[in-house]
Design a protein around this motif. Structure first.
Motif, short mmCIF file in Angstrom:
data_model
loop_
_atom_site.label_atom_id
_atom_site.label_comp_id
_atom_site.label_asym_id
_atom_site.label_seq_id
_atom_site.Cartn_x
_atom_site.Cartn_y
_atom_site.Cartn_z
N LYS A 1 18.93 -23.14 -23.24
CA LYS A 1 18.40 -23.23 -21.87
C LYS A 1 19.14 -22.31 -20.92
O LYS A 1 18.53 -21.69 -20.04
CB LYS A 1 18.46 -24.67 -21.38
N ALA A 2 20.46 -22.19 -21.11
CA ALA A 2 21.25 -21.30 -20.25
C ALA A 2 20.83 -19.84 -20.44
O ALA A 2 20.72 -19.08 -19.47
CB ALA A 2 22.73 -21.47 -20.53
N VAL A 3 20.58 -19.44 -21.68
CA VAL A 3 20.12 -18.07 -21.95
C VAL A 3 18.74 -17.85 -21.32
O VAL A 3 18.49 -16.82 -20.69
CB VAL A 3 20.09 -17.78 -23.47
N LEU A 4 17.86 -18.82 -21.46
CA LEU A 4 16.52 -18.69 -20.87
C LEU A 4 16.60 -18.62 -19.35
O LEU A 4 15.83 -17.90 -18.72
CB LEU A 4 15.64 -19.85 -21.32
N ILE B 1 20.12 -10.39 -24.44
CA ILE B 1 20.98 -11.24 -23.60
C ILE B 1 22.11 -11.82 -24.44
O ILE B 1 23.28 -11.79 -24.03
CB ILE B 1 20.17 -12.36 -22.92
N VAL B 2 21.79 -12.32 -25.62
CA VAL B 2 22.82 -12.89 -26.50
C VAL B 2 23.83 -11.82 -26.88
O VAL B 2 25.04 -12.06 -26.88
CB VAL B 2 22.18 -13.55 -27.74
N SER C 1 17.17 -14.16 -13.93
CA SER C 1 18.01 -13.43 -12.98
C SER C 1 17.69 -11.93 -13.03
O SER C 1 17.22 -11.41 -14.05
CB SER C 1 19.49 -13.65 -13.28
N GLU C 2 17.96 -11.27 -11.95
CA GLU C 2 17.65 -9.83 -11.83
C GLU C 2 18.38 -9.02 -12.90
O GLU C 2 17.83 -8.04 -13.42
CB GLU C 2 18.05 -9.34 -10.44
N ALA C 3 19.59 -9.41 -13.24
CA ALA C 3 20.40 -8.65 -14.20
C ALA C 3 19.81 -8.68 -15.61
O ALA C 3 20.05 -7.76 -16.40
CB ALA C 3 21.82 -9.18 -14.22
#
Length: 55
Positions: free
Chosen positions: A17-20, A36-37, A25-27
């Motif tokens: 959920k944190a990754v999703l 992302i991971v 976010s803009e970044a």
């Protein structure tokens, strides 16, 4: 095909959920889940390396 090594890991729901959430976010908005991971792993590895050098 990419020359990156493929690995499989299991993550708890809270990390998923944190990754999703980061994707919102803009970044990270244009990054895939995998990208992302990879960025999070690299940031963590850099932090550990930095901490090891400071001790």
């Amino acid at each position: 095909m990419t020359e990156m090594r493929r690995v499989t890991i299991s993550v708890p729901d809270d990390i998923d959920k944190a990754v999703l959430e980061l994707r919102k976010s803009e970044a990270f908005v244009r990054d895939s889940y995998s990208e992302i991971v990879r960025k999070l792993l690299l940031a963590g590895l850099n932090k550990v390396k930095k901490d090891d050098n400071n001790q």
